[in-house]
Scaffold this motif. Structure first.
Motif, short mmCIF file in Angstrom:
data_model
loop_
_atom_site.label_atom_id
_atom_site.label_comp_id
_atom_site.label_asym_id
_atom_site.label_seq_id
_atom_site.Cartn_x
_atom_site.Cartn_y
_atom_site.Cartn_z
N ASN A 182 1.06 -0.93 0.03
CA ASN A 182 0.05 0.16 -0.41
C ASN A 182 0.91 0.96 -0.05
OD1 ASN A 182 -1.93 -1.90 -0.37
ND2 ASN A 182 -2.72 -1.58 2.32
N PHE A 183 1.96 1.23 0.56
CA PHE A 183 2.73 2.31 0.46
C PHE A 183 3.13 2.89 -0.53
CE2 PHE A 183 6.83 3.84 1.24
CZ PHE A 183 7.11 4.46 1.71
N ALA A 184 3.85 1.57 -1.44
CA ALA A 184 4.22 1.82 -2.80
C ALA A 184 3.20 2.44 -3.81
CB ALA A 184 4.73 0.44 -2.73
N ALA A 185 2.13 1.75 -3.54
CA ALA A 185 1.01 2.03 -4.48
C ALA A 185 0.78 4.39 -4.46
CB ALA A 185 0.07 1.60 -3.68
N GLN A 186 0.46 4.07 -2.91
CA GLN A 186 -0.11 5.53 -1.98
C GLN A 186 1.65 6.33 -2.32
OE1 GLN A 186 0.44 4.65 1.88
NE2 GLN A 186 -1.96 3.28 1.55
N ASN A 187 2.67 6.16 -2.85
CA ASN A 187 2.86 6.95 -3.58
C ASN A 187 4.04 6.81 -5.05
OD1 ASN A 187 4.69 8.09 -0.41
ND2 ASN A 187 4.68 6.65 -0.16
N GLY A 188 2.74 6.40 -5.36
CA GLY A 188 2.85 5.91 -7.11
C GLY A 188 4.71 5.17 -7.22
N PHE A 189 5.46 4.72 -6.37
CA PHE A 189 6.34 3.21 -6.41
C PHE A 189 6.37 2.53 -7.94
CE2 PHE A 189 7.85 5.04 -2.28
CZ PHE A 189 8.16 6.11 -2.88
N ASP A 190 6.70 1.83 -8.57
CA ASP A 190 7.07 0.54 -9.16
C ASP A 190 7.23 -0.60 -8.56
OD1 ASP A 190 5.59 2.33 -11.40
OD2 ASP A 190 8.24 1.98 -11.66
N LEU A 191 7.60 -1.64 -8.99
CA LEU A 191 7.64 -2.49 -8.06
C LEU A 191 9.13 -2.78 -7.27
CD1 LEU A 191 7.04 -5.60 -10.15
CD2 LEU A 191 5.97 -5.22 -7.75
N PRO A 192 9.57 -3.28 -6.03
CA PRO A 192 10.67 -2.92 -5.87
C PRO A 192 11.79 -3.19 -7.00
CG PRO A 192 9.56 -4.15 -4.11
CD PRO A 192 9.04 -4.57 -5.44
N ALA A 193 13.10 -2.49 -6.23
CA ALA A 193 14.02 -2.07 -7.50
C ALA A 193 15.69 -3.48 -6.04
CB ALA A 193 14.40 -0.63 -6.77
N ALA A 194 15.12 -3.46 -4.93
CA ALA A 194 16.07 -4.49 -4.25
C ALA A 194 14.90 -5.02 -2.40
CB ALA A 194 17.07 -4.07 -4.75
N ALA A 195 15.82 -5.89 -2.44
CA ALA A 195 15.17 -6.43 -0.85
C ALA A 195 16.41 -7.06 -0.57
CB ALA A 195 13.64 -6.76 -0.84
N VAL A 196 16.14 -7.00 0.74
CA VAL A 196 17.40 -8.85 1.59
C VAL A 196 16.49 -8.35 2.67
CG1 VAL A 196 18.71 -6.25 2.43
CG2 VAL A 196 19.28 -8.60 2.24
N PHE A 197 16.54 -9.71 3.55
CA PHE A 197 16.53 -9.96 4.67
C PHE A 197 17.05 -10.69 5.52
CE2 PHE A 197 14.77 -13.46 3.59
CZ PHE A 197 14.80 -14.72 4.58
N PHE A 198 16.59 -10.33 7.22
CA PHE A 198 16.70 -11.30 8.22
C PHE A 198 16.37 -11.57 8.99
CE2 PHE A 198 17.70 -7.24 10.27
CZ PHE A 198 17.33 -7.19 11.13
N TYR A 199 17.13 -12.93 10.27
CA TYR A 199 16.14 -13.99 10.50
C TYR A 199 16.75 -13.33 12.52
CZ TYR A 199 13.24 -16.76 8.08
OH TYR A 199 13.49 -17.24 6.36
N ALA A 200 15.85 -12.61 13.35
CA ALA A 200 16.08 -12.54 14.34
C ALA A 200 14.55 -12.86 15.76
CB ALA A 200 16.54 -11.13 15.18
N GLN A 201 15.09 -13.38 16.82
CA GLN A 201 14.70 -14.36 18.08
C GLN A 201 15.04 -13.80 18.98
OE1 GLN A 201 15.82 -18.56 17.37
NE2 GLN A 201 13.84 -18.11 19.00
N LYS A 202 13.88 -13.34 20.28
CA LYS A 202 14.45 -12.82 21.71
C LYS A 202 15.48 -13.70 21.87
CE LYS A 202 12.07 -11.59 25.88
NZ LYS A 202 11.19 -11.28 26.44
#
Length: 209
Positions: A182-202
């Motif tokens: 929704n954030f991308a649509a509201q700001n007129g962005f196209d699909l992501p240019a890149a993404a990366v993720f990590f895991y964390a736990q308490k």
């Protein structure tokens, strides 16, 4: 290399839960200190308590020489960090939890050259193993004279980052129930240019001395 990163995002269900399938157009490098994030790596919350440095490189630029009076690229990017597993991966009733938004990051530079409109909030996963996702969008132009549009929990949209409060207490919407799509649509962005993720736990509580 970039195709492999998309595969990792699909395996981690970042594609599906947070963003749609996309083709990366830039290299997104996230560093906590000297440690570079790789998709699906597991980190302790204590390691990611400080704001990371995020670098954007265009692999298609090559090693061309540019004189000092000319910018390598005029492309600007918005970076979003969110947790789609809040408060718990089995019942993510508060997803996505918004951790950070930086706009106007120039291609070829790091996040310190952009403008932070939602302050960094360190990951504090209460239960279970959480995913923390950095999504990068190419902007259509600079956001210098206004902030990005964010949806508040009441369903209202408003601009952030242009209120000019010096104490940091801007009229930010709640960080809960953020939606990257929704954030991308509201700001007129196209699909992501890149993404990366990590895991964390308490982390287990330290033993008292």
């Amino acid at each position: 290399m970039m195709a492999r990163s998309v595969q990792s995002l699909a395996v981690g269900k970042v594609i599906g839960d947070v963003v749609d399938m996309f083709t990366p157009s830039v290299e997104l490098s996230v560093y906590y200190g000297s440690m570079k994030i790789t998709n699906g790596c597991k980190l302790k919350p204590s390691v990611v308590s400080e704001k990371p440095t995020v670098l954007i490189n265009n692999p298609h630029q090559g090693n061309h020489f540019y004189d000092q009076h000319r910018s390598v690229s005029s492309n600007l990017y918005t970076l979003v960090m969110s947790d789609p597993d809040a408060p718990t991966p089995s019942e993510p009733s508060m997803k996505e939890w918004l951790h950070w938004v930086v706009v106007d990051i120039p291609e070829g530079f790091d996040s310190t050259r952009g403008r932070e409109v939602v302050p960094y909030m360190e990951p504090r996963p209460p239960i279970g193993i959480h995913r923390y996702v950095f999504t990068l969008f190419q902007q259509k132009g600079p956001m210098v004279f206004g902030g990005p549009v964010l949806m508040s929990t009441s369903g209202d949209t408003h601009m952030v980052g242009n209120t000019g409060h010096e104490n940091g207490d801007t009229d930010l919407p709640s960080r809960v129930h953020f939606n990257t799509r929704n954030f991308a649509a509201q700001n007129g962005f196209d699909l992501p240019a890149a993404a990366v993720f990590f895991y964390a736990q308490k982390e287990p509580a330290s033993k008292k001395r």
